[in-house]
Motif scaffolding. Structure first.
Motif, PDB file in Angstrom:
ATOM      1  N   TYR A   7      17.028   5.951 -35.344  1.00  0.00           N
ATOM      2  CA  TYR A   7      17.223   4.869 -34.368  1.00  0.00           C
ATOM      3  C   TYR A   7      17.115   5.391 -32.934  1.00  0.00           C
ATOM      4  O   TYR A   7      16.613   4.705 -32.046  1.00  0.00           O
ATOM      5  CB  TYR A   7      18.600   4.215 -34.580  1.00  0.00           C
ATOM      6  CG  TYR A   7      18.660   3.339 -35.807  1.00  0.00           C
ATOM      7  CD1 TYR A   7      17.913   2.172 -35.887  1.00  0.00           C
ATOM      8  CD2 TYR A   7      19.454   3.689 -36.897  1.00  0.00           C
ATOM      9  CE1 TYR A   7      17.957   1.363 -37.019  1.00  0.00           C
ATOM     10  CE2 TYR A   7      19.501   2.882 -38.036  1.00  0.00           C
ATOM     11  CZ  TYR A   7      18.753   1.727 -38.086  1.00  0.00           C
ATOM     12  OH  TYR A   7      18.786   0.925 -39.202  1.00  0.00           O
ATOM     13  N   GLU A  62      10.333  -5.766 -42.177  1.00  0.00           N
ATOM     14  CA  GLU A  62      11.167  -6.543 -43.099  1.00  0.00           C
ATOM     15  C   GLU A  62      11.156  -5.918 -44.498  1.00  0.00           C
ATOM     16  O   GLU A  62      12.192  -5.755 -45.145  1.00  0.00           O
ATOM     17  CB  GLU A  62      10.658  -7.989 -43.190  1.00  0.00           C
ATOM     18  CG  GLU A  62      11.495  -8.862 -44.111  1.00  0.00           C
ATOM     19  CD  GLU A  62      10.845 -10.214 -44.368  1.00  0.00           C
ATOM     20  OE1 GLU A  62       9.610 -10.267 -44.518  1.00  0.00           O
ATOM     21  OE2 GLU A  62      11.565 -11.212 -44.414  1.00  0.00           O
ATOM     22  N   TRP A  70      14.745  -5.338 -42.136  1.00  0.00           N
ATOM     23  CA  TRP A  70      15.135  -5.946 -40.867  1.00  0.00           C
ATOM     24  C   TRP A  70      14.750  -7.421 -40.897  1.00  0.00           C
ATOM     25  O   TRP A  70      13.830  -7.826 -41.618  1.00  0.00           O
ATOM     26  CB  TRP A  70      14.427  -5.252 -39.685  1.00  0.00           C
ATOM     27  CG  TRP A  70      14.935  -3.866 -39.423  1.00  0.00           C
ATOM     28  CD1 TRP A  70      15.930  -3.212 -40.097  1.00  0.00           C
ATOM     29  CD2 TRP A  70      14.466  -2.956 -38.417  1.00  0.00           C
ATOM     30  NE1 TRP A  70      16.099  -1.949 -39.584  1.00  0.00           N
ATOM     31  CE2 TRP A  70      15.224  -1.761 -38.549  1.00  0.00           C
ATOM     32  CE3 TRP A  70      13.499  -3.025 -37.426  1.00  0.00           C
ATOM     33  CZ2 TRP A  70      15.033  -0.655 -37.730  1.00  0.00           C
ATOM     34  CZ3 TRP A  70      13.296  -1.925 -36.596  1.00  0.00           C
ATOM     35  CH2 TRP A  70      14.066  -0.754 -36.746  1.00  0.00           C
ATOM     36  N   CYS A 127      12.381  -9.258 -35.589  1.00  0.00           N
ATOM     37  CA  CYS A 127      11.333  -8.252 -35.327  1.00  0.00           C
ATOM     38  C   CYS A 127      10.222  -8.858 -34.465  1.00  0.00           C
ATOM     39  O   CYS A 127       9.722  -8.236 -33.529  1.00  0.00           O
ATOM     40  CB  CYS A 127      10.738  -7.734 -36.632  1.00  0.00           C
ATOM     41  SG  CYS A 127      11.882  -6.755 -37.589  1.00  0.00           S
TER      42      CYS A 127
END
Lengths: 553, 57
Positions: free
Chosen positions: A8, A146, A151, A156
């Motif tokens: 991240y 995804e 996510w 997104c």
């Protein structure tokens, strides 16, 4: 695939930097020319890398890895047949007209060379294509995140679009170009370790060649018969459809890439931009084709060294589009996983930003200024350019939501390009090298070419696509179908343009100086050293390209 | 510093040095030798970042 703190952090650093680039550039943006054209002030090394990076979007990275797995080493044709020759041709022969004519866009060149209606047709189709491509990039990015990271799809879409919007609104084309350079290095450095570890895992290139079907490890050997190669096309179709029509149509006339050369500081740099860009382009298959070939080798053969497999889709076939993400998930540990994911995000954002910046220039100059408000202040056009950027990204978000029914991104984009770009190169070829070509000829040639593309697509069917008129001619791959569609559209445009031009009145010679080869003074030798001249550089690149084709024959 | 920030190679250099630091620190703080690829890639990116900064320094 699970991300950790380090992953991240890498993604966050990337997002901060791309937006920061926009802020740094912002203070230099004082006119519409700065925002939409970078004021023709970008150094050669940046324009060259941006030239190749503008094409390093979803199609290039995910699509080419997918094609590498699906078609094997034949995918290198998209580089060694379908790119280098056209890039050299653009630099040596066509840039003098684009740059020398002082046109701000490709449609504007068409206006200067032909007439208003030809520009309008090109500007409208190009604007639609860029928004469509931009939306495809956005959709593919969100879908990918995804699937592999779970996510939220909508989140997104909006975050990626928001970041692209932030840096393109702040710094315009310069900001997009600067970020394309950053994205290029990130993609190359972020994916290179994957190639090394996966190749090592597969036992090296010799082991791959031993374990794979020979049709997947030879570029040309099995192309004498369309039934004996995985792409399902004859070598003549490949050379004409990809190597000539689609390749020259894209690299020589698509404003998305040509724009990167048109913002160079001078004519010499503009000419060398696509030629220098051809050097990394030539070796890009190492990054984007080889992983696909390695993946299919690991999947198909009984290699003991690894347990990687290409995932299976709902129909039971290989889900080629997921080849690269699954390779990254399989081989990259935390930290580098973040780099790999960021490289993927960068490729999508690069593709999207490239399309948006090309769209805003064409819409502002060739639609808004040309047809609606001709004589407004520069500040007015600067504001319009920013508004167009804003709405262009909103339209991209809209198209992203309707672009969900295609299983191979690359095949689909090639098909779209074949409709629009396929016929276009015939217009430029005749327009630049035959002074008798008229505006009426160019316009009706483009109309005929696009119609021919649609009809050919309606009469052929490949992988369930096309055949909407009558599926009378089956083709084994979507890629082969795209080549054939492009070929017919080019032929229709070429002969229609000639026929109509012969019965209509051409422009007088004095209006065509600087726009047509035979009426333009040839300027040679502005650079003293041979290695700075476009032609010798181009010849060297062509020789290397031919050698590469022979090595992988 | 302000002038350097306007140079693209400087920005790219800083970016890759930061990413390299993430990889190298991550390598140093996780199970030893498990993720050697982070070490090699981190070192390569560090060298690249320094070269990019040096280009315009």
């Amino acid at each position: 695939m699970n991300l950790h703190f380090a992953d991240y952090l890498v993604i966050l650093i990337y997002f901060v930097f791309v937006v920061a680039v926009g802020f740094i550039i912002k203070k230099k943006i004082t006119s519409s020319n700065d925002f939409l054209n970078s004021n023709k002030s970008i150094p050669l090394w940046i324009t060259s890398i941006a030239f190749i990076s503008a094409n390093l979007g979803a199609q290039e990275v995910l699509g080419m890895v997918a094609s590498g797995a699906k078609y094997g080493i034949m995918t290198v044709h998209f580089y060694w047949v379908g790119a280098i020759f056209a890039m050299v041709f653009l630099g040596v022969f066509m840039m003098p007209f684009y740059y020398g004519s002082k046109a701000r866009s490709v449609p504007e060149y068409l206006f200067l060379r032909f007439d208003e209606k030809t520009r309008a047709l090109n500007a409208l189709t190009f604007a639609a294509m860029t928004i469509f491509s931009s939306g495809i990039s956005l959709y593919a990015l969100a879908k990918l995140l995804e699937v592999i990271l779970h996510w939220n799809f909508d989140l997104c879409i909006w975050i990626a679009a928001g970041i692209v919007m932030a840096y393109t609104l702040l710094g315009g084309l310069t900001s997009a170009v600067y970020n394309e350079v950053l994205q290029f290095f990130l993609i190359v450095l972020g994916l290179s370790p994957l190639v090394i570890v996966a190749l090592q895992d597969a036992g090296g290139w010799d082991t791959i060649r031993t374990n794979l079907d020979p049709q997947l490890t030879h570029a040309w050997k099995y192309m004498g018969n369309a039934d004996t190669n995985p792409m399902g096309i004859h070598f003549m179709s490949l050379i004409f459809g990809l190597g000539f029509v689609m390749s020259f149509g894209y690299w020589c006339t698509d404003f998305l890439v040509v724009q990167r050369a048109m913002i160079a500081k001078n004519m010499s740099a503009a000419q060398r931009t696509p030629i220098i860009a051809a050097i990394p382009k030539m070796f890009m298959p190492l990054i984007v084709v080889l992983p696909g070939v390695i993946a299919i080798a690991l999947t198909k053969s009984a290699l003991d060294s690894g347990d990687y497999r290409i995932p299976i889709d709902a129909t039971g076939g290989y889900d080629y589009t997921m080849t690269l993400p699954t390779l990254i998930a399989h081989y990259y540990p935390s930290g580098l996983l973040g780099v790999g994911i960021t490289a993927l995000i960068a490729s999508f954002m690069s593709g999207m930003a490239g399309n948006v910046t090309a769209f805003n220039a064409v819409f502002t100059y060739d639609i808004y200024q040309a047809y609606f408000f001709k004589n407004k202040s520069d500040k007015h056009y600067l504001n319009v350019g920013k508004l167009v950027t804003f709405f262009g990204i909103l339209f991209s978000i809209g198209t992203a939501y309707i672009a969900a029914s295609f299983n191979n991104i690359n095949d689909f984009l090639q098909l779209v390009f074949s409709f629009v770009n396929g016929p276009l190169f015939a217009t430029f070829l005749l327009g630049m090298f035959w002074k008798r070509t008229t505006g009426h000829g160019a316009f009706w040639g483009l109309v005929a070419g696009t119609l021919a593309a649609a009809i050919t697509h309606g009469l052929t069917i490949a992988e369930g696509k096309g055949g909407w008129i009558s599926p009378i001619y089956p083709i084994s791959s979507g890629m082969g179908q795209a080549f054939i569609v492009a070929s017919f559209s080019w032929i229709a445009n070429f002969f229609t343009t000639i026929a109509v031009s012969l019965v209509t009145k051409p422009k007088p010679d004095e209006e065509l100086r600087g726009l047509v080869y035979s009426l333009t003074e040839k300027v040679y030798g502005t650079e003293k050293r041979w290695y700075l001249k476009p032609a010798p550089l181009g010849i060297i690149l062509l020789v290397i390209t031919i050698v590469l084709n022979i090595i992988f024959f | 510093m302000s002038e350097k920030l306007n140079q693209l190679s400087f920005i790219i250099g800083i970016f890759f040095i930061l990413v390299a630091l993430v990889l190298l620190i991550g390598y140093a703080t996780t199970t030893p030798l498990k993720h050697g690829i982070n070490l090699y890639t981190g070192m390569a990116m560090m060298v690249f970042g320094l070269v990019m900064i040096k280009l315009k320094a």
